[in-house]
Design an enzyme around this catalytic site. Structure first.
Site, PDB file in Angstrom:
ATOM      1  N   ILE A 172      15.643  34.672  39.681  1.00 24.38           N
ATOM      2  CA  ILE A 172      14.703  35.446  40.509  1.00 24.38           C
ATOM      3  C   ILE A 172      13.379  35.358  39.761  1.00 24.38           C
ATOM      4  CG2 ILE A 172      15.466  37.602  39.362  1.00 24.38           C
ATOM      5  CD1 ILE A 172      14.696  39.167  41.854  1.00 24.38           C
ATOM      6  N   SER A 173      12.304  35.013  40.459  1.00 22.77           N
ATOM      7  CA  SER A 173      11.007  34.842  39.801  1.00 22.77           C
ATOM      8  C   SER A 173      10.530  36.164  39.210  1.00 22.77           C
ATOM      9  CB  SER A 173       9.962  34.346  40.802  1.00 22.77           C
ATOM     10  OG  SER A 173      10.355  33.117  41.352  1.00 22.77           O
TER      11      SER A 173
END
Ligand code: SAH
Length: 219
Positions: free
Chosen positions: A66-67
């Site tokens: 997940i960024s």
């Protein structure tokens, strides 16, 4: 497992996160508000729950991440989203960025290459009350049946701007895409200035997991 309780403590942590995003140069109030409204801890496995509002990337399965919130905020701000616009996202992943785009009132289409993540994220976004159109498929091809798009957001590191994606951008539309081979990319903004011309602007170095060619990677 995700926990679907959003407490005052979580909200407090998000408020702090918004403060640090502001300090890092995110100034679009609508973007900041959409991130404030999106409980990032719903998108992480319980092992990372207490760190959900740190400005960090985390593993989400299938070798993907997940960024970090700053990256999501920056890409969304660069996109200059306007409510009601049609947006194509490449790399649904955890669904966090997808959720932020939905929160902004955009019509969201999102493609994911990893079956495992697609299967996990679809019910999660539904449970949160969002209605994006999710697809399991190859982002290099885009989604011709729903083109053209006002905006295209690529959330994995692409070796180049894929031809099919350029073709599916509206004239006057914009694509935000990290371009580069290997570990690092350059955050790139591409604007379709006419049927056959594109403008390009670079926004500095960044680091994303690679945009996979052809086959899904096992992980
Ligand atoms: N937007 C995501 C970021 C996930 S990381 C989030 O907020 O969690 C990038 C994602 O791009 C990964 O899930 C990866 O599986 C996906 N991806 C990689 N190559 C792809 C391709 N060719 N087409 C679609 N998705 C791809």
């Amino acid at each position: 497992m995700n926990t679907f309780t959003d407490t005052y403590k979580h909200k407090g942590l998000r408020k702090k996160l918004i403060g640090s995003l502001r300090e890092m140069g995110i100034h679009n109030e609508e973007v900041l508000n959409a991130i404030f409204q999106t409980p990032r801890h719903f998108f992480l496995s319980s092992a990372f729950l207490e760190f959900a509002y740190d400005n960090k990337a985390f593993q989400i399965g299938a070798g993907q991440t997940i960024s970090m919130p700053y990256t999501v905020a920056l890409q969304t701000q660069l996109l200059e989203p306007v409510k009601g616009e049609k947006v194509l996202e490449i790399g649904t992943g955890s669904g966090f960025q997808t959720s932020v785009l939905c929160e902004l009132g955009l019509k969201v289409f999102s493609i994911e290459r990893q079956r495992e993540l697609y299967d996990k994220t679809l019910p999660l976004l539904k449970a949160l009350g969002h209605r994006p159109q999710l697809f399991y498929g190859d982002g290099y091809k885009g989604k011709k049946a729903y083109a053209p798009f006002d905006k295209i957001l690529v959330t994995c590191g692409a070796p180049y701007a894929p031809q099919d994606l350029l073709a599916q951008l509206k004239v006057g539309g914009k694509m935000i895409i990290p371009i580069g081979e290997g570990d690092g990319q350059i955050m790139t903004e591409i604007v379709r200035t006419s049927e056959n011309t594109f403008g390009k602007k670079e926004h500095g170095p960044c680091a994303f997991v690679p945009m996979l060619q052809n086959r899904a990677r096992k992980g």
